[in-house]
Design a protein around this motif. Sequence first.
Motif: not given
Length: 148
Positions: A20-23, A25-26, A133-135
């Motif tokens: 859930r790496e998008q968390n 990033f956000q 938007k890369n992470y």
Amino acid sequence: MRTYQIYWIGEEFAHYFYGREQNFFQLFFESSTGKKNEKSIVEKQIQYITKEFSMRSLASVLKEALMDKDSFAVEKNNLFTIELPEKKGKAMLSAEEKCLHLKALGSYEAETVFFYSLKKLNACLFAVDFERKNYGWLAPIKKENLFK
């Protein structure tokens, strides 16, 4: 120019948010673009989940991994540079207590050299490129299967 911010995420948070790496990033994105009143809350969250870089350990790892390369240089104020032969690319890494900043031009090889070397420092390093938007993790974290 490609620009990355690299954070050392606490191991317990890295494992909990694996997949859930998008968390992450956000959260880092809101820190850089959020409103002033929201920013202080987000900054406190970032301070809580990240660890400080030891400048001595960072310099030691990079020097050990890269000193044999002619293109590697250590400058004042925690600035490290790599320039590829024939001006194919260049990357500059600057260090703060809670965040590393990597700027790269040309070939992706220059930044890859830094990413590969930084993996030796810790497995819980998370890189963010807001513009593209890369992470992601510099070294993928292995999630333990506790139940079989």
